[in-house]
Design an enzyme around this catalytic site. Structure first.
Site, PDB file in Angstrom:
ATOM      1  N   CYS A   1       2.840  -3.310   4.137  1.00  0.00           N
ATOM      2  CA  CYS A   1       2.004  -2.162   4.515  1.00  0.00           C
ATOM      3  C   CYS A   1       2.707  -1.489   5.696  1.00  0.00           C
ATOM      4  CB  CYS A   1       0.562  -2.573   4.815  1.00  0.00           C
ATOM      5  SG  CYS A   1       0.322  -3.664   6.226  1.00  0.00           S
TER       6      CYS A   1
ATOM      7  N   THR B   1       2.447  -1.786   9.006  1.00  0.00           N
ATOM      8  CA  THR B   1       2.878  -2.739  10.030  1.00  0.00           C
ATOM      9  C   THR B   1       3.049  -4.157   9.490  1.00  0.00           C
ATOM     10  OG1 THR B   1       0.579  -3.223  10.519  1.00  0.00           O
ATOM     11  CG2 THR B   1       1.627  -1.491  11.849  1.00  0.00           C
TER      12      THR B   1
ATOM     13  N   HIS C   1       5.814 -31.944   8.973  1.00  0.00           N
ATOM     14  CA  HIS C   1       5.215 -30.606   8.835  1.00  0.00           C
ATOM     15  C   HIS C   1       4.127 -30.587   7.766  1.00  0.00           C
ATOM     16  CE1 HIS C   1       8.156 -29.246  11.627  1.00  0.00           C
ATOM     17  NE2 HIS C   1       9.125 -29.733  10.870  1.00  0.00           N
TER      18      HIS C   1
ATOM     19  N   ASP D   1       0.865  -1.177   0.000  1.00  0.00           N
ATOM     20  CA  ASP D   1       0.000   0.000   0.000  1.00  0.00           C
ATOM     21  C   ASP D   1       0.908   1.235   0.000  1.00  0.00           C
ATOM     22  OD1 ASP D   1       0.839   0.369   2.626  1.00  0.00           O
ATOM     23  OD2 ASP D   1      -1.143   0.187   3.521  1.00  0.00           O
TER      24      ASP D   1
ATOM     25  N   HIS E   1       8.831 -24.899   8.297  1.00  0.00           N
ATOM     26  CA  HIS E   1       7.778 -25.650   8.984  1.00  0.00           C
ATOM     27  C   HIS E   1       6.367 -25.322   8.505  1.00  0.00           C
ATOM     28  CE1 HIS E   1      10.310 -26.763  12.811  1.00  0.00           C
ATOM     29  NE2 HIS E   1      10.883 -27.143  11.669  1.00  0.00           N
TER      30      HIS E   1
HETATM   31  C1  RB5 Z   1      -2.136   2.619   6.300  1.00  0.00           C
HETATM   32  O1  RB5 Z   1      -2.062   3.876   6.896  1.00  0.00           O
HETATM   33  C2  RB5 Z   1      -1.950   1.534   7.341  1.00  0.00           C
HETATM   34  O2  RB5 Z   1      -3.100   1.365   8.074  1.00  0.00           O
HETATM   35  C3  RB5 Z   1      -1.557   0.242   6.675  1.00  0.00           C
HETATM   36  O3  RB5 Z   1      -0.394   0.455   5.935  1.00  0.00           O
HETATM   37  C4  RB5 Z   1      -1.244  -0.950   7.551  1.00  0.00           C
HETATM   38  O4  RB5 Z   1      -0.341  -0.636   8.546  1.00  0.00           O
HETATM   39  C5  RB5 Z   1      -2.358  -1.745   8.034  1.00  0.00           C
HETATM   40  O5  RB5 Z   1      -2.201  -2.773   8.696  1.00  0.00           O
END
Ligand code: RB5
Length: 145
Positions: free
Chosen positions: A63, A65, A131, A7, A96
């Site tokens: 993304c 996180t 596994h 993203d 695994h």
């Molecule tokens: C976008 O701002 C953010 O929410 C997205 O990149 C991500 O971290 C979602 O899990």
């Protein structure tokens, strides 16, 4: 062929991974985004369909996180998406879990680490054996639910 998508939060990390690993011989299908805002579930869907169709052997999703991408990607039957932030987990999710998609956070990891983790993910083979039975149990859960 490796599918890669992000993203808007992951654009720079995606570029860094493509650059570093193309130089080592990996081929990428870049699904975007190249900067325009993008909702991570839409990108996860696009990439997982490429992997499930057999067009790409594995996928990398980025993304902010890595969490949103991993939650969305794991909604697809046959996708085993792993949120990766350290080398041990990255290696073992291939050995695994036979993970076929890796997810990383551009706001939680440095680019150097992300490139290293991507290389580990792409070069570590599934161990199989006991596994595989556990992967089959995951598939049975998917079939029942
Ligand atoms: C976008 O701002 C953010 O929410 C997205 O990149 C991500 O971290 C979602 O899990």
């Amino acid at each position: 062929m490796i599918a890669i998508g992000c993203d808007h939060a992951g654009v720079e990390m995606k570029k860094a991974i493509i650059e570093a690993l193309s130089a080592k011989g990996f081929e990428f299908r870049d699904l975007g985004t190249d900067g325009e805002p993008c909702d991570y579930p839409d990108m996860a869907e696009k990439l997982c369909k490429e992997v499930l169709a057999g067009n790409c052997e594995k996928g990398i999703l980025i993304c902010g996180t890595g969490i949103g991408m991993s939650i969305a990607a794991n909604k697809f039957k046959g996708i085993r998406a792993a949120l990766c932030s350290d080398s041990f987990s990255t290696r073992f999710t291939r050995l695994h879990n036979n993970a076929n998609v890796m997810c990383m956070g551009a706001r939680t990891l440095g680019q150097g680490l992300a490139c290293e983790l991507a290389e580990i993910f792409l070069t570590t083979e599934f161990e199989g054996g006991r596994h595989q039975r556990r992967i089959d149990l995951i598939s049975a859960i998917e079939a029942k639910n």
